[in-house]
Design a protein around this motif. Structure first.
Motif, PDB file in Angstrom:
ATOM      1  N   UNK A 104     -12.611  -2.219  14.516  1.00 40.76           N
ATOM      2  CA  UNK A 104     -11.719  -3.161  15.189  1.00 40.76           C
ATOM      3  C   UNK A 104     -10.271  -2.901  14.819  1.00 40.76           C
ATOM      4  N   UNK A 105      -9.370  -3.454  15.618  1.00 43.02           N
ATOM      5  CA  UNK A 105      -7.933  -3.307  15.355  1.00 43.02           C
ATOM      6  C   UNK A 105      -7.565  -3.909  14.009  1.00 43.02           C
ATOM      7  N   UNK A 106      -8.226  -5.034  13.654  1.00 47.90           N
ATOM      8  CA  UNK A 106      -7.920  -5.678  12.369  1.00 47.90           C
ATOM      9  C   UNK A 106      -8.293  -4.776  11.201  1.00 47.90           C
ATOM     10  N   UNK A 107      -9.453  -4.146  11.285  1.00 55.21           N
ATOM     11  CA  UNK A 107      -9.905  -3.274  10.199  1.00 55.21           C
ATOM     12  C   UNK A 107      -9.000  -2.056  10.083  1.00 55.21           C
ATOM     13  N   UNK A 108      -8.593  -1.493  11.225  1.00 55.04           N
ATOM     14  CA  UNK A 108      -7.680  -0.352  11.193  1.00 55.04           C
ATOM     15  C   UNK A 108      -6.374  -0.747  10.523  1.00 55.04           C
ATOM     16  N   UNK A 109      -5.848  -1.926  10.909  1.00 58.99           N
ATOM     17  CA  UNK A 109      -4.586  -2.383  10.340  1.00 58.99           C
ATOM     18  C   UNK A 109      -4.661  -2.601   8.837  1.00 58.99           C
ATOM     19  N   UNK A 110      -5.795  -3.118   8.383  1.00 55.90           N
ATOM     20  CA  UNK A 110      -5.958  -3.367   6.954  1.00 55.90           C
ATOM     21  C   UNK A 110      -6.278  -2.090   6.187  1.00 55.90           C
ATOM     22  N   UNK A 111      -6.827  -1.097   6.900  1.00 65.22           N
ATOM     23  CA  UNK A 111      -7.279   0.118   6.220  1.00 65.22           C
ATOM     24  C   UNK A 111      -6.174   1.096   5.894  1.00 65.22           C
ATOM     25  N   UNK A 112      -5.064   1.072   6.632  1.00 65.45           N
ATOM     26  CA  UNK A 112      -3.958   1.981   6.348  1.00 65.45           C
ATOM     27  C   UNK A 112      -3.265   1.571   5.053  1.00 65.45           C
ATOM     28  N   UNK A 113      -3.030   2.541   4.196  1.00 64.35           N
ATOM     29  CA  UNK A 113      -2.369   2.304   2.918  1.00 64.35           C
ATOM     30  C   UNK A 113      -1.192   3.262   2.770  1.00 64.35           C
ATOM     31  N   UNK A 120       1.423   6.638   6.051  1.00 66.39           N
ATOM     32  CA  UNK A 120       0.304   5.810   5.612  1.00 66.39           C
ATOM     33  C   UNK A 120      -0.979   6.571   5.890  1.00 66.39           C
ATOM     34  N   UNK A 121      -2.006   6.270   5.102  1.00 66.74           N
ATOM     35  CA  UNK A 121      -3.265   7.024   5.233  1.00 66.74           C
ATOM     36  C   UNK A 121      -4.438   6.067   5.400  1.00 66.74           C
ATOM     37  N   UNK A 122      -5.366   6.478   6.258  1.00 64.06           N
ATOM     38  CA  UNK A 122      -6.587   5.704   6.511  1.00 64.06           C
ATOM     39  C   UNK A 122      -7.766   6.659   6.506  1.00 64.06           C
ATOM     40  N   UNK A 123      -8.741   6.396   5.616  1.00 57.81           N
ATOM     41  CA  UNK A 123      -9.934   7.240   5.510  1.00 57.81           C
ATOM     42  C   UNK A 123     -11.120   6.500   6.106  1.00 57.81           C
ATOM     43  N   UNK A 134      -6.873   9.939   8.552  1.00 60.09           N
ATOM     44  CA  UNK A 134      -5.708   9.853   9.425  1.00 60.09           C
ATOM     45  C   UNK A 134      -4.462   9.619   8.580  1.00 60.09           C
ATOM     46  N   UNK A 135      -3.428  10.415   8.823  1.00 61.56           N
ATOM     47  CA  UNK A 135      -2.128  10.196   8.208  1.00 61.56           C
ATOM     48  C   UNK A 135      -1.153   9.840   9.316  1.00 61.56           C
ATOM     49  N   UNK A 136      -0.566   8.648   9.214  1.00 60.53           N
ATOM     50  CA  UNK A 136       0.297   8.113  10.266  1.00 60.53           C
ATOM     51  C   UNK A 136       1.742   8.101   9.786  1.00 60.53           C
ATOM     52  N   UNK A 137       2.647   8.600  10.613  1.00 63.78           N
ATOM     53  CA  UNK A 137       4.068   8.588  10.273  1.00 63.78           C
ATOM     54  C   UNK A 137       4.643   7.191  10.461  1.00 63.78           C
ATOM     55  N   UNK A 138       5.520   6.794   9.552  1.00 66.07           N
ATOM     56  CA  UNK A 138       6.151   5.473   9.581  1.00 66.07           C
ATOM     57  C   UNK A 138       7.666   5.659   9.661  1.00 66.07           C
TER      58      UNK A 138
END
Length: 439
Positions: A104-113, A120-123, A134-138
């Motif tokens: 879900x969108x909520x889990x994705x949002x909480x998962x990025x660190x 930010x990174x999300x495994x 996933x590594x997301x540019x901020x």
């Protein structure tokens, strides 16, 4: 002071090493039975129950280093993909994560660190055993941010050695043509790492649909507005990408169907750019019915390396010919096992919480456990029956705990009926496995 060498401790250590380095097939039952018989002989010399408990605690302990070593071996065999998402805020990067993982969108949002100042990174599904990272540019596109600093951080990240397959995903909204900073980043990344494939993902298609359009057309969309904008974006990034794809990943409340429009095209395009193993993993993840099984099997295979030693120790303790005397020790042992499995699945539990989980998933087995303890009154046969039952029960409890924690990790509420079913089936199978344990 001279340290006393405990031969039983060495036996259990050898058994644990064997489980970690070999499959559970073949002659494992003979090895288990041999170790059990030797250990039982020593334990049944009328030792006080408290001393038995202390002996078992000394025999079996899993250090942080051991856990890390086992996880590292599993990680080395995983077809992990590292996706570097480069794009402005609201360009659909998180939507790509949702589409590829199904969370879900909520889990994705909480998962990025936070990973660096501008990334930010999300495994997925977890940091310990990830299939997708996933590594997301901020801050990209923010006039107050230095684009060159962002580039340097991305290049520094790519310099790190890894066994994972890598791919760069440039995300551009179809109606955004202020892309100079994004193009500058893509140029430097491609210049420095030309071997890393690059996918240009053009997103948010519905924002240029004609005003009277209420839903997606059959893929690919054949709107003049979409085609014109797509062509211009392709020309802007010419020479900087290997493949391009049109996608429109929306939220359910937006009213567009399908929600992940172009997901199959994204999947197939990624498969063209990734090595075979990673491409196959992507396909399996996008098969939602199979994805849970694939990830669940991965974790259970690892968990079984922990469950087997606990099952053998439970059998050893249950062989002590004193009705009910070993129940507290067995319970403590099983609570320790559940706590360790929870840690594997990313759930840190206190002993009381682990005990609550045991109570929740054991269900009707408690009455059977008490009945089995009474069998010990039968001369000669009772202890052996109790031992094999305890081993099978502990094994089944471990399998059920994996289902319980797997549901939690997937963001679902554990299903008691399914957990009970798994435990019943695992118990029957384990009874056959542990028949070789006898006096």
């Amino acid at each position: 002071m001279t340290e006393q060498h405990d031969p039983n401790s060495q036996q259990f250590s050898e058994l644990t090493d064997s489980v970690n380095n070999k499959s559970l097939g073949g002659s494992w039952k003979n090895r288990v039975a041999g170790v059990w018989n030797k250990a039982t002989t020593n334990l049944t010399q009328l030792l006080p129950v408290e001393q038995v408990a202390q002996t078992v605690i000394q025999w079996f302990s899993v250090s942080e280093a051991q856990v890390a070593e086992i996880l590292e071996k599993v990680r080395a065999e995983l077809p992990t993909t590292q996706a570097l998402l480069v794009g402005k805020p609201q360009a659909g990067k998180s939507s790509i994560v949702r589409g590829l993982t199904g969370v879900s969108a909520e889990i994705v949002g909480q998962g990025f660190r936070p990973h660096t100042q501008h990334t930010q990174r999300y495994a997925y599904p977890s940091n310990d055993l990830p299939l997708l990272i996933f590594t997301d540019t901020v801050g990209l596109g923010d006039v107050n941010q230095d684009t060159q600093t962002i580039i340097e951080e991305l290049l520094g990240d790519l310099e790190q050695e890894t066994r994972s397959a890598r791919i760069l995903i440039l995300t551009v909204k179809i109606n955004d043509f202020a892309t100079d900073s994004l193009r500058q980043i893509a140029q430097q990344l491609r210049q420095q790492y030309p071997d890393i494939p690059c996918l240009l993902a053009v997103t948010c298609l519905h924002e240029v649909y004609p005003p009277d359009t209420v839903d997606h057309l059959a893929y690919p969309p054949d709107f003049e507005e979409v085609n014109r904008a797509f062509t211009l974006i392709q020309e802007t990034f010419a020479g900087l990408y290997d493949r391009c794809v049109l996608i429109d990943f929306t939220l359910e409340e937006d009213g567009y169907n399908p929600v992940f429009y172009g997901l199959e095209a994204l999947r197939d395009t990624l498969a063209e750019l990734l090595p075979q193993a990673e491409a196959q993993a992507i396909h399996q993840l996008l098969n939602r019915e199979e994805a849970g099984n694939q990830i669940g099997n991965l974790y259970r295979d690892t968990a079984r390396r922990y469950i087997l030693p606990f099952a053998i120790m439970s059998a050893t303790l249950a062989a002590v010919p004193l009705p009910f005397a070993t129940m507290p020790v067995l319970t403590a042992l099983q609570v320790s096992m559940v706590g360790l499995l929870g840690k594997l699945y990313g759930q840190t539990l206190t002993p009381s919480q682990a005990g609550g989980v045991v109570s929740a998933i054991a269900g009707g087995f408690l009455a059977q456990a008490i009945g089995r303890e009474l069998v010990k009154f039968i001369p000669l046969f009772g202890s052996a029956i109790a031992a094999s039952w305890a081993a099978a029960y502990t094994w089944a409890l471990g399998e059920a705990a994996c289902v319980y924690f797997g549901d939690l990790m997937g963001g679902k509420k554990p299903d008691p009926q399914r957990i009970q079913s798994v435990m019943q089936e695992a118990f029957k199978a384990a009874q056959e496995r542990f028949k070789g344990i006898k006096r």
